[in-house]
Design a protein around this motif. Structure first.
Motif, PDB file in Angstrom:
ATOM      1  N   THR A 163       0.837  -1.202   0.000  1.00 27.25           N
ATOM      2  CA  THR A 163       0.000   0.000   0.000  1.00 27.25           C
ATOM      3  C   THR A 163       0.870   1.250   0.000  1.00 27.25           C
ATOM      4  N   ALA A 164       1.929   1.230   0.789  1.00 25.59           N
ATOM      5  CA  ALA A 164       2.846   2.372   0.814  1.00 25.59           C
ATOM      6  C   ALA A 164       3.519   2.555  -0.545  1.00 25.59           C
ATOM      7  N   THR A 224       0.965   4.041  -2.996  1.00 19.97           N
ATOM      8  CA  THR A 224       0.696   5.457  -2.718  1.00 19.97           C
ATOM      9  C   THR A 224       1.852   6.336  -3.177  1.00 19.97           C
ATOM     10  N   VAL A 225       3.059   5.933  -2.886  1.00 16.63           N
ATOM     11  CA  VAL A 225       4.226   6.696  -3.334  1.00 16.63           C
ATOM     12  C   VAL A 225       4.298   6.697  -4.863  1.00 16.63           C
TER      13      VAL A 225
END
Length: 144
Positions: A109-110, A113-114
């Motif tokens: 997820t990180a 998003t990035v």
């Protein structure tokens, strides 16, 4: 999908897929077959939820681009809530390693998003809509 959104999905999906392959490989080495299944399920979950989220944002803001931020925040919160529900649903499962699954979901997820933020920063998206030839505005005529 409009041409402005395709680079955003590509900019997030490619790094997430690469990180997912690395997570699957690491999980297989560290936790065996159950780790493999957990990381693979996490990769599929993140890719599906966030790809569909970008499509939803596109469809919901197509006629009203001014609502982009509000719609994006609602879709993102819905996605995070849905991932939380899936995490709670599979809390006691023995089908896969739940710790590997949880960490992989958080990490992927990180990365997604990035990737979206980076792609949006690099994209050359026009924020002014050009008028067509039949809608062109002519200068008012001068009065003598």
């Amino acid at each position: 999908m409009p041409s402005a959104d395709a680079p955003l999905v590509r900019g997030a999906a490619i790094p997430t897929a690469v990180a997912g392959v690395a997570a699957v490989a690491a999980a297989t080495v560290l936790a065996g077959a159950k780790g493999l299944y957990g990381a693979l399920f996490a990769l599929l979950l993140v890719m599906a939820f966030f790809s569909f989220g970008q499509i939803a944002i596109d469809r919901l803001t197509r006629n009203n681009p001014q609502m982009m931020l509000a719609v994006a925040m609602c879709v993102y919160m819905t996605q995070i809530l849905a991932v939380g529900i899936v995490l709670a649903f599979f809390k006691g499962t023995t089908l896969f390693d739940t710790k590997v699954f949880g960490f992989a979901v958080l990490g992927l997820t990180a990365v997604w998003t990035v990737g979206v933020v980076r792609a949006a920063m690099k994209a050359k998206i026009f924020y002014v809509v050009a008028q067509s030839a039949d809608e062109s505005v002519t200068a008012p005529e001068r009065q003598p």
